[in-house]
Design an enzyme around this catalytic site. Structure first.
Site, PDB file in Angstrom:
ATOM      1  N   ASP A   1     -41.829  52.506 -16.314  1.00 58.30           N
ATOM      2  CA  ASP A   1     -41.688  53.907 -16.665  1.00 58.30           C
ATOM      3  C   ASP A   1     -40.613  53.775 -17.730  1.00 58.30           C
ATOM      4  O   ASP A   1     -39.569  54.355 -17.613  1.00 58.30           O
ATOM      5  CB  ASP A   1     -41.040  54.761 -15.760  1.00 58.30           C
TER       6      ASP A   1
ATOM      7  N   GLU B   1     -47.519  63.944 -16.005  1.00 54.87           N
ATOM      8  CA  GLU B   1     -46.106  63.606 -15.631  1.00 54.87           C
ATOM      9  C   GLU B   1     -45.565  62.992 -16.736  1.00 54.87           C
ATOM     10  O   GLU B   1     -45.902  62.919 -17.716  1.00 54.87           O
ATOM     11  CB  GLU B   1     -46.172  62.789 -14.198  1.00 54.87           C
TER      12      GLU B   1
END
Length: 538
Positions: free
Chosen positions: A15, A187
């Site tokens: 991420d 997301e």
């Protein structure tokens, strides 16, 4: 320009959120249940990176005791508004079922080294938040929105709301600005502004083999947002033989000379089961803005294993043996982390040149276990330590572990039989996959009740072998060859869409008698090995 091999941050660095400040680049990555929270690396050239800080390092910022595996700190976002650094993160307390307890916070600091503030609570409506600093001075908080009524997935789009730093709270109306594509599971939002457009980069498809980066844009920050002509600017979902799989969840950065790059997570699967033992890593791709004002990844959307960067990478340290000692003045080496607790003094200390682990709960506990470990960053390696431990029964054990989560680990321990006779015992969760029953085969070896014991391990791809040596004796094999490929996201108890970390190797100590039995470790070594069967590193 030099060609550099991806990933740029190998071994469980997922991420990525990237920023540039002058000539300095910073990447923040997720740490999940490992403490301290968030890894921030620094680079001058996008090729060579150094870990500079884990900013969530005290109880007021982060306490993950009780957080399940692969919960904790998800998808941090690092930004700078011209005055200070801002870091947004989620502390996930539960992820299974329709309800997800995802608490979102903001911390800030004048310098990357800190001091980092206590957290400001924002909301718990979703996860993967980011903070966008607009040209007019407004700050916008963006995160995915959860709706527990949706079946089977609770992902309900990307929500935007203004955040007032003076009041330290969200203000004004909330607006869902993007619902994603048919790939679903939208997301990881990041906002940018360029040439009058607001660009929204999101992650879709879950974090396994359907993962992707989706790009959309609008003239108004509140939308409507139109999709990129390709929809997905980075993805491997339609190319199962690409060397970088699970590609998605990215961020964009410009260089001083006007080049553009996209960083993103990716996995490098091995074995016929496509298992990513190194977890989700950070890769980088060269990109460019075309005449239509859309961003395209060079040779994309499939990510490239090699990329042209401003500098070549010095891999000397990456391939060097790391011998860790435990001098009090040096503190615990930054390569090491532990699980969940903000009170490390309850699980370890450094004294007399040793790492002393304080026996707490059993390995795999979600609350307080004494386990200190470093990331596995190579597909093949050797590890070794020497332990001084005098257990009195089978409820006290300490030793060397290759660890993914409570459902997946291998653990060579010094323990004792019920009669007090000291012995070596291997605990393996291999037999419990995939049900997670945690049944251990009994592989024991009696040893003298006094004296230090050398514990060692070799991993060659999917093969793990333990060794031991008593003082003054040669090293011997113990136990069978285990399947090390189980230490992966795909076998992490919830499999690829619910397990998000990576394999670690380190030292642990348990005392479920509750007597806080101590184990002292002289040193720890991690030696990378170039395995000729490995298609990535040779």
């Amino acid at each position: 320009m030099p060609r550099v091999l991806n990933p740029i941050l190998p071994g469980f660095n997922a991420d990525p959120s990237i920023i540039r400040l002058g000539d300095d680049y910073y990447i923040a990555t997720s740490t999940f249940e490992w403490y301290p929270g968030v890894q921030i690396h620094h680079s001058k050239d996008l090729a060579n990176w150094e870990l500079v800080i884990r900013p969530l390092s005290r109880k007021s910022q982060l306490d993950m005791r009780g957080n399940p595996d692969s919960c904790g700190v998800w998808a941090p976002c690092l930004t700078h508004d011209g005055e200070k650094f801002w870091l947004v993160y989620t502390d996930v307390k539960r992820k299974d079922g329709s309800f997800k307890d995802t608490h979102n916070y903001i911390v800030y600091a004048p310098k990357i080294e800190g001091p980092w503030s206590d957290p400001i609570y924002i909301n718990s409506s979703g996860f993967d938040p980011s903070l966008f600093h607009d040209e007019d001075g407004k700050k916008w908080f963006i995160n995915m929105l959860q709706d527990h009524r949706r079946r089977p997935r609770s992902f309900a789009g990307i929500r935007l709301q203004e955040w007032d730093p003076k009041q330290e709270k969200l203000v004004g109306p909330m607006k869902t600005i993007f619902h994603g594509t048919e790939l679903d599971l939208v997301e990881g939002p990041h906002l940018y502004k360029r040439n009058g457009y607001y660009y929204l980069l999101t992650a879709e498809g879950g974090t396994a083999y359907e993962h992707a980066c989706t790009l959309a844009r609008s003239r108004d920050i509140l939308g409507p947002y139109e999709l990129h002509p390709q929809k997905y600017i980075v993805t491997s979902k339609d190319h199962p033989l690409a060397p970088l799989q699970r590609a998605g969840h990215g961020d964009i950065v410009d260089t001083p000379d006007g080049k553009t790059y996209v960083v993103h997570l990716a996995g490098r699967p091995t074995t016929q089961f496509r298992r990513c033992v190194l977890g989700r890593e950070t890769a980088i791709q060269e990109a460019y803005w075309d005449k239509d004002d859309w961003l395209y990844v060079k040779n994309g959307p499939v990510p490239s294993l090699y990329v042209d960067l401003p500098a070549s990478r010095d891999d000397t340290a990456y391939w060097s043996e790391q011998r860790y000692t435990f001098n009090t003045s040096d503190g615990l080496h930054k390569d090491f982390q532990w699980l969940r607790t903000p009170e490390p003094e309850r699980i370890f200390n450094l004294a007399d040149g040793k790492l002393e682990l304080i026996g707490r709960e059993a390995i795999g506990s979600w609350f307080e276990q004494a386990l200190v470990a470093r990331r596995q960053t190579h597909f093949s390696y050797d590890a070794e330590t020497v332990v001084d431990f005098s257990p009195i029964d089978e409820r006290q054990f300490a030793g060397l572990t290759a660890y993914y989560c409570r459902y997946n680990f291998f653990y060579l321990t010094v323990t004792a039989h019920a009669d007090g006779q000291r012995e070596l015992l291997i605990m393996s969760s291999e037999a419990s996959w995939p049900e997670g029953r945690l049944t251990f085969p009994i592989i024991s070896q009696a040893i003298p009740n006094e004296g230090k014991v050398k514990l060692a391990m070799t991993i060659r791809g999917k093969k793990l072998q333990f060794f031991y040596a008593l003082e003054g004796e040669e090293q011997k094999e113990i136990g069978k060859v285990f399947d090390a490929s189980l230490l992966c996201d795909e076998c992490g108890g919830h499999q690829a869409h619910g397990s998000f970390t990576g394999a670690f190797v380190g030292m642990a100590c348990s005392d479920i008698d509750g007597q806080e039995k101590r184990a002292k470790f002289d040193y720890f070594t991690y030696k990378p090995v170039k395995d000729e069967s490995d298609r990535y590193e040779v």
